[in-house]
Design an enzyme around this catalytic site. Structure first.
Site, PDB file in Angstrom:
ATOM      1  N   SER B  51       0.853  -1.191   0.000  1.00  0.00           N
ATOM      2  CA  SER B  51       0.000   0.000   0.000  1.00  0.00           C
ATOM      3  C   SER B  51       0.890   1.242   0.000  1.00  0.00           C
ATOM      4  O   SER B  51       2.026   1.215   0.450  1.00  0.00           O
ATOM      5  CB  SER B  51      -0.970  -0.011   1.179  1.00  0.00           C
ATOM      6  OG  SER B  51      -0.275   0.116   2.384  1.00  0.00           O
ATOM      7  N   GLU B  52       0.336   2.335  -0.519  1.00  0.00           N
ATOM      8  CA  GLU B  52       1.106   3.558  -0.735  1.00  0.00           C
ATOM      9  C   GLU B  52       1.765   4.083   0.533  1.00  0.00           C
ATOM     10  O   GLU B  52       2.795   4.740   0.468  1.00  0.00           O
ATOM     11  CB  GLU B  52       0.201   4.662  -1.321  1.00  0.00           C
ATOM     12  CG  GLU B  52      -0.300   4.393  -2.719  1.00  0.00           C
ATOM     13  CD  GLU B  52      -1.653   3.710  -2.728  1.00  0.00           C
ATOM     14  OE1 GLU B  52      -1.825   2.666  -2.075  1.00  0.00           O
ATOM     15  OE2 GLU B  52      -2.556   4.228  -3.419  1.00  0.00           O
ATOM     16  N   ASN B  53       1.138   3.818   1.693  1.00  0.00           N
ATOM     17  CA  ASN B  53       1.697   4.336   2.936  1.00  0.00           C
ATOM     18  C   ASN B  53       2.821   3.467   3.473  1.00  0.00           C
ATOM     19  O   ASN B  53       3.196   3.598   4.633  1.00  0.00           O
ATOM     20  CB  ASN B  53       0.592   4.532   3.976  1.00  0.00           C
ATOM     21  CG  ASN B  53      -0.158   3.251   4.278  1.00  0.00           C
ATOM     22  OD1 ASN B  53      -0.254   2.372   3.426  1.00  0.00           O
ATOM     23  ND2 ASN B  53      -0.679   3.127   5.470  1.00  0.00           N
ATOM     24  N   ALA B  74      -3.894   1.702   2.566  1.00  0.00           N
ATOM     25  CA  ALA B  74      -3.996   2.985   1.864  1.00  0.00           C
ATOM     26  C   ALA B  74      -5.385   3.594   1.975  1.00  0.00           C
ATOM     27  O   ALA B  74      -5.563   4.788   1.736  1.00  0.00           O
ATOM     28  CB  ALA B  74      -3.586   2.830   0.405  1.00  0.00           C
ATOM     29  N   SER B  93       8.261   3.736  -0.330  1.00  0.00           N
ATOM     30  CA  SER B  93       7.069   3.061  -0.835  1.00  0.00           C
ATOM     31  C   SER B  93       6.870   3.383  -2.319  1.00  0.00           C
ATOM     32  O   SER B  93       6.583   2.501  -3.135  1.00  0.00           O
ATOM     33  CB  SER B  93       5.851   3.502  -0.029  1.00  0.00           C
ATOM     34  OG  SER B  93       4.680   2.923  -0.547  1.00  0.00           O
TER      35      SER B  93
END
Lengths: 259, 226
Positions: B51-53, B74, B93
């Site tokens: 996930s982006e985070n 995310a 990331s």
């Protein structure tokens, strides 16, 4: 080693924060410096330029203030974020109205470009090329260059006057450890500011007590530390977060399908 | 034999996405329908979700009462880590995204055009490019090996979302490989949509009639099996 100053309270840690400053605000759900933002709200700073993932909404709780409150009160001049507005007009907030009216400047930036602009700022790199956004509105007015047959656009670094950071553990040398996904923008924003102020969850320990191999951010990037007091904000109201999550899940891009 | 018309449910659309994901892939699932695919992966698929985070190797949503306030995906949903899962900061990331490590990004969209462009960050073409919610979609769309879209086939007003040309500002000017709607599964090939699978009870002609761009039937057009 040079040591950061340890402050007795959030209010003291932000007391000399100057108007018209540029401020980095991390957080992606967890990892948000709620205590420092609340102190800044009551400190009265205005004319801010902020860098954050999203702009957020005003808080309903006077004990916890954030960027949304500063925006609503007209104390923010410009926001740089991956979400400057809801994708859905039906959920438009104050920030959108202010942007539309011209009272608030906004720079919407793809999230990875935002992260890399911050990283570059902290790494002494003035600009870089990325494929993200080529052929879209965010590419307008930006320099394009081809490398190995692919088109990239130039994005410039971000470096701020202040970063507010939220850490799980810290020692008196300013070395920081983050916890799980509360890390997000925290270490890169800490590196990309002249004055980095850190709110710490666990009691601050003496230099030497943290394993040097387990430190996520070295203390050379940290100027100020402040312990979150027992009555401070440790995690945001879980129900509020769950409510947010349900609201988002109910309205994904692509519309409401039968469920 | 003619079936009763059964548009796919959100879960079935998630299951269709999961079927189209290869063994060992690194996968990014957007919020909404795409994230539902995570309920249908098999252990044999050996999928790694990022996930982006910065959560690499996340698992299912955290059971109620077991949420860790510091562990979210995310969509800011409380999630869990698979054994071997790890955490990186936001720039790292997106380093793994930008460098092409993500095999497929599954996203929602408002429109997909026949050239493989799609729009998912603004619902209005208001000329205000400074206003919108891009999140990580542009980085993912520009850099992932494949783009899969899951969305409703038409708008609430019945207008097609599969179109000749996007009317909304695009997220990426090309690159969509696959679209899943409640009516079927489409690939984007040579500037046109190809119907690969149809929802139970729907004919090619019925689906083409609510599609805003030329549609061709795959030689092995079949019913969705989920």
């Amino acid at each position: 080693m040079g040591k950061p100053t340890i402050y007795a309270s959030m209010n003291e840690a932000v007391a000399d924060f100057k108007d018209d400053s540029m401020l980095m605000i991390p957080g992606f759900g967890p990892g948000s410096p709620h205590n420092l933002m609340t102190a800044l709200y009551y400190q009265g700073a205005t004319g801010l330029t902020t860098v954050s993932n999203g702009v957020g909404f005003p808080s309903a709780d006077p004990r916890m203030r954030g960027l949304g409150d500063l925006v609503m009160e007209g104390r923010v001049k410009k926001v740089i974020a991956a979400f400057t507005a809801s994708t859905r007009p039906s959920r438009a907030g104050t920030a959108e109205e202010l942007i539309r009216s011209g009272a608030l400047q906004a720079e919407v930036t793809p999230q990875g470009t935002l992260a890399e602009r911050i990283r570059a700022g902290g790494a002494g790199i003035p600009a870089f090329f990325t494929p993200a956004g080529v052929g879209t509105l965010v590419a307008e007015g930006k320099e394009h260059r081809d490398f190995d047959g692919r088109t990239y656009l130039m994005e410039t670094a971000l470096f701020a006057d202040y970063a507010f950071v939220r850490a799980h553990r810290a020692d008196t040398a300013g070395n920081l450890i983050f916890r799980l996904s509360a890390r997000n923008f925290n270490p890169i924003m800490a590196m990309a500011a002249r004055t980095t102020i850190v709110e710490v969850e666990e009691p601050i320990v003496a230099a030497g007590e943290l394993d040097p191999d387990h430190i996520h951010l070295p203390g050379i990037y940290v100027q100020r530390l402040v312990q979150i007091p027992p009555d401070g904000i440790f995690s945001v109201n879980r129900q509020a977060m769950v409510g947010l999550q349900q609201a988002r899940a109910a309205s994904p891009p692509g519309g409401d399908l039968p469920r | 034999m003619s079936d009763e018309k059964q548009p796919l449910t959100r879960d079935q659309m998630g299951a269709v996405l999961a079927q189209r994901i290869g063994k060992g892939w690194i996968v990014n699932l957007g919020i909404g329908i795409p994230v539902l695919a995570s309920n249908f992966f098999t252990d044999e698929q050996e999928i790694t979700l990022t996930s982006e985070n910065g959560v690499i190797g996340y698992g299912g949503l955290a059971p109620e009462g077991m949420e860790d306030p510091d562990l979210v995906n995310a969509g800011v949903q409380f999630t869990t880590l698979h054994p071997g899962g790890t955490i990186v900061h936001h720039a790292d990331s997106f380093a793994l995204i930008r460098s092409g490590r993500v095999d497929v990004t599954c996203l929602g969209a408002y429109e997909v055009a026949k050239d493989g462009s799609f729009a998912n960050w603004k619902t209005v073409n208001d000329g205000m490019g400074n206003m919108g919610g891009i999140g990580g979609a542009m980085d993912l769309a520009a850099c992932a090996q494949r783009i899969y879209i899951a969305m409703e086939h038409t708008t609430r007003d019945g207008q097609p979302r599969l179109v000749e040309q996007c009317s909304l500002p695009v997220t990426a000017p090309s690159g969509v490989d696959l679209v899943v709607t409640e009516l079927g599964v489409f690939t984007v090939q040579d500037g046109r949509f190809v119907l690969e699978e149809h929802a139970p009870g729907y004919t090619f002609e019925e689906i083409a009639a609510v599609t805003g761009a030329p549609l061709v039937a795959s030689p092995d057009l079949r019913r969705v099996s989920v």
